[in-house]
Design a protein around this motif. Structure first.
Motif, PDB file in Angstrom:
ATOM      1  N   GLY A  44       0.772  -1.233   0.000  1.00  0.00           N
ATOM      2  CA  GLY A  44       0.000   0.000   0.000  1.00  0.00           C
ATOM      3  C   GLY A  44       0.799   1.276   0.000  1.00  0.00           C
ATOM      4  O   GLY A  44       0.278   2.330  -0.374  1.00  0.00           O
ATOM      5  N   ARG A  45       2.042   1.246   0.380  1.00  0.00           N
ATOM      6  CA  ARG A  45       2.830   2.479   0.483  1.00  0.00           C
ATOM      7  C   ARG A  45       3.852   2.624  -0.630  1.00  0.00           C
ATOM      8  O   ARG A  45       4.844   3.321  -0.473  1.00  0.00           O
ATOM      9  N   GLN A  46       3.617   1.979  -1.719  1.00  0.00           N
ATOM     10  CA  GLN A  46       4.507   2.154  -2.857  1.00  0.00           C
ATOM     11  C   GLN A  46       4.129   3.429  -3.589  1.00  0.00           C
ATOM     12  O   GLN A  46       2.950   3.761  -3.731  1.00  0.00           O
ATOM     13  N   ASP A  58      11.230   9.234  -0.835  1.00  0.00           N
ATOM     14  CA  ASP A  58      10.364   8.080  -0.636  1.00  0.00           C
ATOM     15  C   ASP A  58      10.140   7.280  -1.916  1.00  0.00           C
ATOM     16  O   ASP A  58       9.724   6.134  -1.863  1.00  0.00           O
ATOM     17  N   VAL A  59      10.393   7.877  -3.073  1.00  0.00           N
ATOM     18  CA  VAL A  59      10.260   7.164  -4.349  1.00  0.00           C
ATOM     19  C   VAL A  59      11.341   6.105  -4.461  1.00  0.00           C
ATOM     20  O   VAL A  59      11.094   4.985  -4.908  1.00  0.00           O
ATOM     21  N   TYR A  60      12.549   6.432  -4.036  1.00  0.00           N
ATOM     22  CA  TYR A  60      13.673   5.513  -4.184  1.00  0.00           C
ATOM     23  C   TYR A  60      13.785   4.522  -3.039  1.00  0.00           C
ATOM     24  O   TYR A  60      14.087   3.352  -3.242  1.00  0.00           O
ATOM     25  N   PHE A  61      13.571   5.005  -1.813  1.00  0.00           N
ATOM     26  CA  PHE A  61      13.660   4.131  -0.643  1.00  0.00           C
ATOM     27  C   PHE A  61      12.653   4.600   0.406  1.00  0.00           C
ATOM     28  O   PHE A  61      12.771   5.720   0.914  1.00  0.00           O
ATOM     29  N   PRO A  62      11.675   3.759   0.760  1.00  0.00           N
ATOM     30  CA  PRO A  62      10.647   4.181   1.728  1.00  0.00           C
ATOM     31  C   PRO A  62      11.173   4.131   3.167  1.00  0.00           C
ATOM     32  O   PRO A  62      10.927   3.181   3.913  1.00  0.00           O
ATOM     33  N   LEU A  63      11.879   5.167   3.550  1.00  0.00           N
ATOM     34  CA  LEU A  63      12.576   5.199   4.839  1.00  0.00           C
ATOM     35  C   LEU A  63      11.618   5.074   6.019  1.00  0.00           C
ATOM     36  O   LEU A  63      11.827   4.248   6.913  1.00  0.00           O
ATOM     37  N   TRP A  64      10.570   5.873   6.059  1.00  0.00           N
ATOM     38  CA  TRP A  64       9.665   5.870   7.210  1.00  0.00           C
ATOM     39  C   TRP A  64       8.881   4.575   7.303  1.00  0.00           C
ATOM     40  O   TRP A  64       8.596   4.091   8.397  1.00  0.00           O
ATOM     41  N   THR A  65       8.548   4.000   6.163  1.00  0.00           N
ATOM     42  CA  THR A  65       7.843   2.715   6.181  1.00  0.00           C
ATOM     43  C   THR A  65       8.747   1.618   6.723  1.00  0.00           C
ATOM     44  O   THR A  65       8.306   0.777   7.521  1.00  0.00           O
ATOM     45  N   LEU A  67      11.289   2.011   8.795  1.00  0.00           N
ATOM     46  CA  LEU A  67      11.458   2.227  10.231  1.00  0.00           C
ATOM     47  C   LEU A  67      10.225   1.792  11.017  1.00  0.00           C
ATOM     48  O   LEU A  67      10.332   1.212  12.097  1.00  0.00           O
ATOM     49  N   GLN A  68       9.047   2.050  10.470  1.00  0.00           N
ATOM     50  CA  GLN A  68       7.813   1.642  11.147  1.00  0.00           C
ATOM     51  C   GLN A  68       7.695   0.118  11.193  1.00  0.00           C
ATOM     52  O   GLN A  68       7.316  -0.453  12.217  1.00  0.00           O
ATOM     53  N   ILE A  69       8.042  -0.554  10.112  1.00  0.00           N
ATOM     54  CA  ILE A  69       7.991  -2.018  10.086  1.00  0.00           C
ATOM     55  C   ILE A  69       8.998  -2.598  11.078  1.00  0.00           C
ATOM     56  O   ILE A  69       8.685  -3.553  11.808  1.00  0.00           O
ATOM     57  N   LEU A  70      10.206  -2.030  11.139  1.00  0.00           N
ATOM     58  CA  LEU A  70      11.198  -2.511  12.110  1.00  0.00           C
ATOM     59  C   LEU A  70      10.718  -2.311  13.538  1.00  0.00           C
ATOM     60  O   LEU A  70      10.935  -3.173  14.401  1.00  0.00           O
ATOM     61  N   PHE A  71      10.060  -1.192  13.806  1.00  0.00           N
ATOM     62  CA  PHE A  71       9.533  -0.925  15.137  1.00  0.00           C
ATOM     63  C   PHE A  71       8.477  -1.950  15.525  1.00  0.00           C
ATOM     64  O   PHE A  71       8.526  -2.529  16.614  1.00  0.00           O
ATOM     65  N   TYR A  72       7.522  -2.200  14.637  1.00  0.00           N
ATOM     66  CA  TYR A  72       6.455  -3.154  14.952  1.00  0.00           C
ATOM     67  C   TYR A  72       6.972  -4.586  15.057  1.00  0.00           C
ATOM     68  O   TYR A  72       6.514  -5.361  15.888  1.00  0.00           O
ATOM     69  N   MET A  73       7.931  -4.952  14.222  1.00  0.00           N
ATOM     70  CA  MET A  73       8.490  -6.302  14.315  1.00  0.00           C
ATOM     71  C   MET A  73       9.302  -6.454  15.607  1.00  0.00           C
ATOM     72  O   MET A  73       9.317  -7.528  16.213  1.00  0.00           O
TER      73      MET A  73
END
Length: 109
Positions: A44-46, A58-65, A67-73
């Motif tokens: 969804g965040r592409q 964010d086009v080249y590398f979704p930094l915040w996404t 970081l959020q995935i690492l936080f939740y995992m």
């Protein structure tokens, strides 16, 4: 005597933490929701090329996404460890040994 009674009550609280564990349904729901959130974030965040000249990082590398995935995992791994916090791993406390030792010391007093 008051200090010994307080110590005994704290040992019984520690024993009750080992006796009651987190229910399995809760951990299954959290695991399923975390993994479904990660999959939804990946799809969804592409960024979609809509023809505009405004290009962000964010086009080249979704930094915040990421970081959020690492936080939740990371939170999920902490929750998985909380299921059996007094297990038989090398880095865990040997609760049976501690309780037996404290009961022997208390009986010898």
């Amino acid at each position: 005597m008051k200090e010994l009674l307080e110590f005994r009550s704290k040992c019984s609280i520690l024993w009750s933490y080992d006796w009651v564990s987190i229910t399995l349904v809760y951990t299954q729901v959290v695991t399923l929701s975390t993994y479904s959130f990660v999959i939804a974030c990946i799809f969804g965040r592409q960024c979609i090329d809509n023809g505009s000249k405004d290009i962000s990082l964010d086009v080249y590398f979704p930094l915040w996404t990421v970081l959020q995935i690492l936080f939740y995992m990371g939170l999920l791994k902490v929750a998985e460890h909380m299921i059996n916090q007094y297990s038989e791993d090398d880095e865990d406390f040997d609760l049976s040994y501690l309780l037996n030792r404290h009961s022997k010391i208390r009986s010898s007093i």
